[in-house]
Design an enzyme around this catalytic site. Structure first.
Site, PDB file in Angstrom:
ATOM      1  N   TYR A  90       0.836  -1.201   0.000  1.00 52.86           N
ATOM      2  CA  TYR A  90       0.000   0.000   0.000  1.00 52.86           C
ATOM      3  C   TYR A  90       0.870   1.250   0.000  1.00 52.86           C
ATOM      4  CZ  TYR A  90       0.902   0.989   4.967  1.00 52.86           C
ATOM      5  OH  TYR A  90       1.503   1.303   6.165  1.00 52.86           O
ATOM      6  N   CYS A  91       0.243   2.382  -0.318  1.00 49.49           N
ATOM      7  CA  CYS A  91       0.912   3.687  -0.270  1.00 49.49           C
ATOM      8  C   CYS A  91      -0.080   4.693   0.315  1.00 49.49           C
ATOM      9  CB  CYS A  91       1.414   4.086  -1.656  1.00 49.49           C
ATOM     10  SG  CYS A  91       0.109   4.298  -2.891  1.00 49.49           S
ATOM     11  N   ARG A  92      -0.090   5.902  -0.191  1.00 50.12           N
ATOM     12  CA  ARG A  92      -1.032   6.907   0.309  1.00 50.12           C
ATOM     13  C   ARG A  92      -2.373   6.796  -0.398  1.00 50.12           C
ATOM     14  NH1 ARG A  92      -2.835  11.597  -1.428  1.00 50.12           N
ATOM     15  NH2 ARG A  92      -1.289  11.732  -3.067  1.00 50.12           N
ATOM     16  N   ILE A 118      -3.493   4.249   2.166  1.00 52.45           N
ATOM     17  CA  ILE A 118      -3.831   4.389   3.579  1.00 52.45           C
ATOM     18  C   ILE A 118      -4.853   5.509   3.801  1.00 52.45           C
ATOM     19  CG2 ILE A 118      -1.971   6.004   4.165  1.00 52.45           C
ATOM     20  CD1 ILE A 118      -1.610   4.312   6.786  1.00 52.45           C
TER      21      ILE A 118
END
Length: 127
Positions: A90-92, A118
């Site tokens: 995952y990332c932003r 996230i």
């Protein structure tokens, strides 16, 4: 003349039959709910591919940091010791995680799952 045409066609058939097939490595995209279920029920590596300051501001509990721009065979092996490990990425917002997931798949990781960012994670975040 017929013989030349026949030879040319035969050569074309042979040459096109020699083309190899390529196997494209890839990853799977899953929902955040599926990712959470996997985290709760099996051994996984949760991979945060944002930058250090973003990670420090808040991350999914148990996540390890590997910024997308630093992914190489060596850096990936330092946090994911087996190519068959289940890796949840995952990332932003979901853009960098797609890039990172494909990079891992290209390195030979076989169980890579990308689940977005996230910023829409409805579960616990650790600071």
């Amino acid at each position: 003349m017929k013989r030349i045409v026949f030879l040319i066609l035969a050569m074309l058939l042979v040459l096109t039959g020699c083309g190899g097939t390529t196997v494209e490595s890839s990853y799977q995209q899953i929902t955040q709910e599926e990712a959470k279920e996997m985290m709760d029920t099996q051994e996984v590596v949760i991979l945060d591919v944002r930058e250090q300051d973003e990670f420090d501001a808040g991350h999914i509990p148990g996540a390890v940091l590997l910024p997308v721009g630093t992914i190489t065979e060596d850096t990936a092996a330092a946090v994911i010791d087996d190519l068959d490990t289940v890796v949840l990425v995952y990332c932003r917002s979901g853009n960098r995680s797609k890039t990172a997931s494909q990079a891992l798949a290209d390195l030979g990781y076989t169980n890579v799952y990308e689940f977005g960012g996230i910023n829409s994670w409805p579960y616990e975040i650790e600071e």
